[in-house]
Design a protein around this motif. Structure first.
Motif, short mmCIF file in Angstrom:
data_model
loop_
_atom_site.label_atom_id
_atom_site.label_comp_id
_atom_site.label_asym_id
_atom_site.label_seq_id
_atom_site.Cartn_x
_atom_site.Cartn_y
_atom_site.Cartn_z
N LEU A 107 0.74 -1.27 -0.28
CA LEU A 107 0.66 0.23 -0.42
C LEU A 107 0.94 1.01 -0.12
N ASP A 108 1.25 1.64 -1.33
CA ASP A 108 1.91 2.45 -1.02
C ASP A 108 1.56 3.79 -1.20
N GLY A 109 1.50 5.14 -0.32
CA GLY A 109 1.28 6.40 -0.09
C GLY A 109 -0.07 6.21 1.35
N ALA A 111 7.90 17.30 -7.04
CA ALA A 111 8.31 17.56 -6.53
C ALA A 111 8.32 17.81 -5.26
N ASN A 112 9.10 16.95 -4.49
CA ASN A 112 8.43 17.56 -2.49
C ASN A 112 9.33 18.38 -2.34
N ALA A 113 8.64 20.02 -2.72
CA ALA A 113 9.92 21.47 -2.85
C ALA A 113 10.05 21.62 -1.42
N ARG A 116 2.30 19.37 -9.11
CA ARG A 116 1.92 18.89 -7.84
C ARG A 116 3.13 18.07 -7.48
N TRP A 117 2.22 17.30 -6.05
CA TRP A 117 2.78 16.60 -5.39
C TRP A 117 1.87 16.02 -4.24
N VAL A 118 1.25 15.11 -4.75
CA VAL A 118 0.02 13.84 -4.58
C VAL A 118 1.60 13.54 -2.93
N ALA A 119 2.33 12.61 -3.10
CA ALA A 119 3.21 12.30 -1.65
C ALA A 119 2.81 10.66 -2.49
N SER A 120 2.30 10.51 -2.86
CA SER A 120 1.96 9.14 -2.96
C SER A 120 2.57 8.27 -4.56
N MET A 121 3.47 7.74 -4.50
CA MET A 121 4.03 7.79 -5.80
C MET A 121 3.07 7.48 -7.01
N VAL A 122 2.05 6.30 -6.42
CA VAL A 122 1.14 5.86 -7.34
C VAL A 122 0.33 7.02 -8.57
N ILE A 154 6.87 14.71 -14.73
CA ILE A 154 8.09 14.26 -14.52
C ILE A 154 7.78 13.93 -12.99
N PHE A 155 8.30 12.86 -12.85
CA PHE A 155 8.43 13.25 -11.18
C PHE A 155 9.28 12.83 -10.60
N THR A 156 9.83 13.80 -10.12
CA THR A 156 10.98 13.15 -8.97
C THR A 156 11.28 13.05 -7.76
N TYR A 157 12.17 12.16 -6.63
CA TYR A 157 12.70 11.79 -5.38
C TYR A 157 13.98 11.53 -5.19
N PRO A 158 14.48 13.30 -5.24
CA PRO A 158 16.17 12.52 -5.64
C PRO A 158 17.04 13.09 -4.91
N GLY A 186 18.52 7.78 -0.55
CA GLY A 186 17.72 8.55 -1.63
C GLY A 186 16.63 7.79 -0.67
N LYS A 187 15.17 8.61 -1.16
CA LYS A 187 13.84 7.87 -0.32
C LYS A 187 13.12 6.39 -0.75
N LEU A 188 12.84 6.44 -1.95
CA LEU A 188 12.41 6.01 -2.70
C LEU A 188 12.81 4.31 -2.73
N ARG A 189 12.48 3.34 -2.19
CA ARG A 189 13.20 1.73 -2.59
C ARG A 189 13.23 1.03 -3.84
N LEU A 190 14.35 0.95 -4.28
CA LEU A 190 14.27 0.34 -5.63
C LEU A 190 14.22 -0.88 -6.30
N TYR A 199 11.06 -2.31 -4.94
CA TYR A 199 8.84 -2.61 -5.32
C TYR A 199 8.63 -0.54 -5.63
N GLU A 200 9.35 0.02 -5.76
CA GLU A 200 8.89 1.25 -6.19
C GLU A 200 9.88 1.85 -7.78
N ALA A 201 11.26 1.33 -7.14
CA ALA A 201 11.51 2.64 -8.42
C ALA A 201 11.50 2.01 -9.66
P1 P6P Z 1 7.07 12.51 1.01
C1 P6P Z 1 4.92 7.25 0.36
O1 P6P Z 1 5.26 6.93 1.39
C2 P6P Z 1 6.81 7.19 -0.96
O2 P6P Z 1 7.04 6.25 -0.29
C3 P6P Z 1 6.06 7.82 -2.13
O3 P6P Z 1 4.76 6.96 -2.54
C4 P6P Z 1 6.15 8.91 -2.62
O4 P6P Z 1 6.17 9.85 -3.48
C5 P6P Z 1 6.85 9.50 -1.17
O5 P6P Z 1 7.28 8.63 0.03
C6 P6P Z 1 6.47 10.79 -0.11
O6 P6P Z 1 7.35 11.53 0.23
O7 P6P Z 1 8.68 12.91 1.52
O8 P6P Z 1 7.20 13.56 0.44
O9 P6P Z 1 6.30 11.78 2.12
#
Ligand code: P6P
Length: 342
Positions: A119-121, A211-213, A245-251, A263-267, A277-281, A283-285
Motif C-alpha cells: 500500500l504505497d502512499g 517534487a516535494n519542494a 503537483r505533489w500528491v506524496a503518493s507515488m502511484v 516528470i516525477f522526482t525524488y532526488p 535516497g528515499k524511494l525503494r529500488l 518495489y517502487e522505482a
Molecule cells: P514525502 C510514500 O511514502 C512514498 O514512498 C511515495 O509514495 C511518495 O512519492 C513519497 O514516499 C512521499 O514522500 O517525503 O513527500 O512524504
C-alpha cells in the motif's frame, strides 16, 4: 466490440507466445488481491481499518522505520495469502517485511518471485487521497528451490512483469509484461478489470513536474538548478512556464504522468544521502521504471538508467527521475554536467 477483460488480454498475450500460462495465472492472482485491497481501502472509516497499526503508544514500525498503517499490514497479508497456494511463486518480498518469505512448504512452488509495496502512499489513507499497490515479477534463478533475499537482487531489466493498482475515484490496474503498458479499470458490478487504455504513450515533452519542494534547501546543486529553471518560467532558460503537483503518493503521481505526461522526482537530498535516497529500488522505482519505459518515457537515478542498477540490498533506496523522456534527459544532463565539473 465486447470489452476486453484482463483475463482475455492475458490469454491473448499467452496465445501470442508473449507470456506463459504460469505468469498469466500469477498476474490474475495479483489482480484479485488488488481487488480485495480496493474493497478494504474503499470502506474507509466504516471498515475500522484506518489509522496506525499497533496499539496506542506502541505503534508498529516496519524495517523502513515508518509507522505502519492498519491497511499496510492488511494489504500485505492479502497479497501473501492470495499468492500462497497458486503454485506460481517461489517466494515473496515486501516493503512491510524485513526479509523475503518463501511459499509455505505445504503449497506447490513456482518459478517466479513477487516483490511489492502493498500500500504505497499509505500516509494519505486517513485523508482519503489515492493510494496504491506496486508489484514486480522476477524469475526465480534456475536450480534455486529455497530462494532468499539475495535471489531478489536482480536489475530492473530482469523484470518479466510490473504493475500498479491505483485506488482512486476508480480502481485501475496499470500493467506491462514487456510489450507496452496498458490500463484496466475495475468494473465493480462485474468484478473484472476491463482494458480501458491500450498502449499508453507518455508525451516526450511536459510542463508539469512533481517534487516535494519542502526539501529544496537539502537538494544537490543540479537539482536546485533544474527546479529553479522551471520556476523561472517563460523568462528563464526553459522559455516556458511549468506547473507543479505533489500528491506524496507515488502511484497517484505516476498515474497522472501516464495520463498526461510530466516528470516525477525524488532526488538525493542531505537528509537521505546516507540511505541512498528515499524511494525503494525493488518495489517502487524498478516496477515504475519498466512501466514508464514501456510507455515511451524514461527513468533514471539522475546518473544512470534505473533499470540497469544492480541491487545490493532488498530494501535499497535510490534517487528517482521518471516520466516524459526529454524532460528526464534534461534533468540527467544537468546532473552529468555537474559531476563533470560543469
Ligand atoms: P514525502 C510514500 O511514502 C512514498 O514512498 C511515495 O509514495 C511518495 O512519492 C513519497 O514516499 C512521499 O514522500 O517525503 O513527500 O512524504
Amino acid at each position: 466490440m465486447s470489452p476486453i477483460s484482463l483475463t482475455r488480454y492475458l490469454i491473448e498475450e499467452q496465445q501470442a507466445g508473449r507470456i506463459c500460462a504460469d505468469l498469466r495465472l500469477l498476474i490474475e492472482v495479483v489482480a484479485r488481491a488488488c481487488k480485495t485491497i480496493s474493497i478494504a481501502v474503499g470502506k474507509g472509516d466504516l471498515g475500522g481499518v484506518l489509522g496506525d497499526a499497533g496499539t496506542p503508544g506502541a505503534a508498529s514500525i516496519n524495517i523502513q522505520g515508518e509507522a505502519q498503517k492498519k491497511l499496510d499490514v492488511l494489504s500485505n497479508e492479502i497479497l501473501l495469502e492470495t499468492n500462497a497456494w497458486g503454485g506460481h511463486l517461489a517466494a515473496c518480498a515486501s516493503e512491510e517485511m524485513d526479509h523475503s518469505q518463501p511459499i509455505p512448504d505445504r503449497y506447490p512452488k513456482g518459478n517466479y518471485l513477487l516483490v511489492f509495496d502493498p500500500l504505497d502512499g499509505s500516509s494519505n489513507i486517513d485523508v482519503n487521497v489515492t493510494v496504491g499497490t506496486i508489484f514486480s515479477v522476477l524469475r526465480c534463478p534456475e536450480g534455486v528451490s529455497a530462494p532468499g533475499d539475495e535471489h531478489f537482487l536482480q536489475p530492473g531489466t530482469a523484470q518479466v512483469a510490473a504493475g500498479y493498482a491505483a485506488y482512486g475515484s476508480s480502481t485501475m490496474l496499470v500493467l506491462t509484461v514487456g510489450h507496452g503498458t496498458h490500463a484496466f479499470t475495475l468494473d465493480r458490478e462485474v468484478g473484472s478489470f476491463i482494458l480501458t487504455r491500450r498502449d499508453i504513450r507518455i508525451p516526450e515533452e511536459t510542463k508539469e513536474f512533481a517534487a516535494n519542494a519542502s526539501n529544496q534547501r537539502h537538494w544537490e546543486a543540479p537539482m536546485q538548478r533544474y527546479v529553479a529553471e522551471m520556476l523561472a518560467g517563460k523568462q528563464g532558460p526553459r522559455g516556458k512556464d511549468f506547473n507543479m503537483r505533489w500528491v506524496a503518493s507515488m502511484v497517484a503521481d505516476v498515474h497522472r504522468i501516464m495520463t498526461r505526461g510530466g516528470i516525477f522526482t525524488y532526488p538525493l537530498d542531505a537528509k537521505n544521502t546516507a540511505q541512498g535516497g528515499k524511494l525503494r529500488l525493488l518495489y517502487e522505482a524498478n516496477p515504475m521504471a519498466l512501466l514508464v519505459e514501456q510507455a515511451g518515457g524514461a527513468a533514471s537515478t539522475g546518473r544512470m538508467r534505473m533499470l540497469d542498477v544492480q541491487p545490493e540490498k532488498l530494501h535499497q533506496r535510490v534517487p528517482v527521475f521518471l516520466g516524459s523522456k526529454h524532460e528526464v534527459e534534461y534533468a540527467v544532463a544537468l546532473h552529468r554536467a555537474h559531476d563533470a565539473g560543469g
